[in-house]
Write an enzyme that holds these catalytic residues in place. Structure first.
Site, short mmCIF file in Angstrom:
data_model
loop_
_atom_site.label_atom_id
_atom_site.label_comp_id
_atom_site.label_asym_id
_atom_site.label_seq_id
_atom_site.Cartn_x
_atom_site.Cartn_y
_atom_site.Cartn_z
CB CYS A 380 -45.66 -36.48 37.37
SG CYS A 380 -47.03 -37.53 37.91
CG HIS A 519 -48.54 -32.79 35.77
ND1 HIS A 519 -47.75 -33.37 34.81
CD2 HIS A 519 -49.08 -33.83 36.49
CE1 HIS A 519 -47.81 -34.69 34.91
NE2 HIS A 519 -48.60 -34.99 35.93
CD GLU A 521 -46.56 -30.27 33.10
OE1 GLU A 521 -47.01 -31.42 32.90
OE2 GLU A 521 -45.90 -29.95 34.11
#
Length: 547
Positions: A380, A519, A521
């Site tokens: 990001c 994102h 993750e």
């Protein structure tokens, strides 16, 4: 119709209700049941989207664009069930809905009260989607006795009374403090917590007791007697070296069996726990270690980057190495040379964030990684800062920067390589935003598709050219600079399907240099690591010469 398990907490906060809920969900799955987990938070914010990470940790984002509590990340990581907008609610959202109904006249002129209008709205939330699963696990945020939590406790009390007998179960998580001077585990705080819970009409069926010491039989029997639960339903929750041992630890303590017994499910299917035994083996028996520096803005609180921390662990498990993650404040590099701080690390990750503070340090971290051939992962804002660094030092745009920072300062200091996105496509509709809109829920949120460039590094990592990832941002890399940046050596290897929004950049001639606007993750799990994190850790291993 689902059976409901309500998880409440007492004595102190941050005992691990979310982890206990996630582990129990995983254990019920291991016995062949379908589950869904939900979080009810008493705070008045509509959602955690506008909170500082120091207030509430990271904001977890779902595929359908909800900004939620970080516990939903635990739920997804442990069960693999994708969270939805209907799995997270706060007092603010409940009250907002009630007041909107009142303004529309839906209550037909009645006086609006906490009981029944607010509690009815909470119960309506609880019932949504219950027909789809065997078990619905609902965690109540905060601790019993908190004044803001009373409507939620009253709602679940009513809910349990209104459902058929045996369809709802209450599990209470408390603390057993160890008093070193007397060498004793003290049960009194738990007794008082249960007394408080019973005073509002809820009698716990199961006690889960956090402790750093085993619970002796005498104390277990005392808790059972004074808290009016069966001794076998007093479950010890001992401190663990890894959260991923929690399903196995709770199974050893008999939590899943206690739940099934309380519901009268007999004979219970035998659990299949090989997946979790493999996870534990990979954590506790690594073949080596790599050091990864996370250069961020909120490094004083690890929960601010909880999903990144866990995704790095998953990448390590996939490669059978221990990932030693070390947190470095990006502001240190605003004026100092980053080399003395970053030497010795096998890889560098720069995560997302908002605001200008620390961004020059993140740019210098990206530059250090690029010039020294250190594996770099920008997520990001971390991608945006890598693009700014490339624009300044590779493409000759010395004033490259972000519109976000000029907006904060109220003046034009930068050439806006990063700009505020005013419109984007979301399915079949166009979403429009202005920079003065409300902050909450006005970003590009949730899952969006991207197309990867053929033969790019990321296409090789993913093993496909079409991906879907979760977003949470207001600012984008300006596609108008693509040709200039690619001529300088930065490859735009992932784009939105319409080709207008850069999603991924990479350096083809670098050992491992990838920036992503989304994102990744958020979708990583211990038994299914995200491919980007697995590859990033592998690159760190190559840097450390482990492979």
């Amino acid at each position: 119709m689902a059976r409901y398990i309500f998880i409440t907490g007492g004595v102190v906060s941050s005992l691990g209700k979310g982890l206990a809920s996630a582990a129990l969900g995983a254990l019920l799955q291991a016995r062949g049941y379908s589950v869904r987990l939900r979080k009810l938070d008493p705070y008045l914010n509509v959602d955690p989207g506008t909170m500082s990470p120091y207030e509430h940790g990271e904001v977890f984002v779902t595929d359908d664009g909800a900004e939620t509590d970080l516990d939903l990340g635990h739920y997804e990581r442990f069960t693999g069930v994708a969270a939805r907008n209907t799995d997270s609610v706060s007092s603010g959202r409940i009250y907002s809905t009630v007041l909107e109904k009142e303004r529309r006249g839906e209550y037909l002129g009645k006086t609006i009260q906490v009981i029944p209008h607010v509690t009815n709205q909470i119960k309506e939330f609880l019932d949504t989607g219950a027909e789809d699963v065997d078990f619905m696990l609902c965690e109540i945020g905060g601790t019993v006795g908190d004044i803001e939590g009373l409507p939620f406790f009253e709602a679940i009390r009513q809910f349990g009374q209104e459902k058929p007998m045996g369809q709802c179960l209450f599990m209470h998580l408390t603390l057993l403090p160890w008093i070193a001077a007397s060498g004793e585990l003290k049960t009194k705080p738990t007794q008082h917590s249960v007394k408080e819970l019973r005073s509002i009409g809820i009698a716990p069926d199961i006690l889960v007791c956090r402790s750093d010491q085993p619970i002796p039989t005498k104390e277990r029997e005392k808790l059972a007697l004074f808290c009016n639960v069966r001794p076998e339903r007093v479950i010890a929750a001992l401190d663990l070296k890894s959260i991923y041992e929690a399903p196995l630890a709770y199974h050893r303590e008999g939590l899943d069996q206690a739940v099934l017994d309380a519901f009268g499910i007999s004979p219970a299917p035998a659990p299949k726990l090989d997946k979790w035994r493999d996870v534990a083996d990979r954590i506790y028996n690594p073949d080596g270690e790599v050091r990864i520096a996370v250069v961020g803005k909120y490094t004083q609180l690890e929960d601010a980057y909880k999903s990144i921390s866990e995704a790095l662990t998953h990448g390590g498990m996939h490669n059978r190495v221990k990932v030693r993650t070390e947190w470095i404040d990006a502001e240190i590099f605003d004026s100092d040379d980053p080399a003395p701080y970053l030497e010795g690390y096998n890889a560098i990750l720069v995560p997302g964030g908002f605001g200008e503070r620390g961004t020059e340090g993140k740019i210098r971290a990206a530059q250090y990684a690029r010039e020294n051939n250190i594996p770099y992962f920008g997520i990001c804002l971390g991608m945006q800062m890598a693009v700014v660094e490339a624009a300044r030092n590779m493409a000759g745009l010395s004033k490259a920067g972000s519109e976000e920072f000029d907006n904060e300062a109220g003046k034009d200091r930068y050439e806006h390589v990063i700009y505020h996105m005013k419109a984007w496509n979301e399915g079949n509709r166009t979403v429009e935003r202005t920079i003065d809109d409300d902050k909450g829920g006005t970003m590009r949120l949730g899952a969006y598709d991207a197309m990867l460039v053929e033969n790019s590094h990321v296409a090789e990592i993913y093993g496909t050219r079409e991906i879907s990832e979760r977003h949470r941002h207001r600012f984008e890399v300006d596609i108008a600079y693509r040709d200039q940046l690619e001529e300088a050596g930065l490859c735009f290897s992932g784009l939105s399907p319409d080709g207008e929004l850069p999603e991924i950049v990479e350096l083809p001639d670098h050992p491992w240099f990838v920036g992503v606007q989304f994102h990744p993750e958020l979708k990583s799990k211990p038994f299914a690591p995200h491919p980007l994190f697995a590859s990033f850790v592998r690159a760190a291993m190559e840097q450390s010469r482990l492979v």
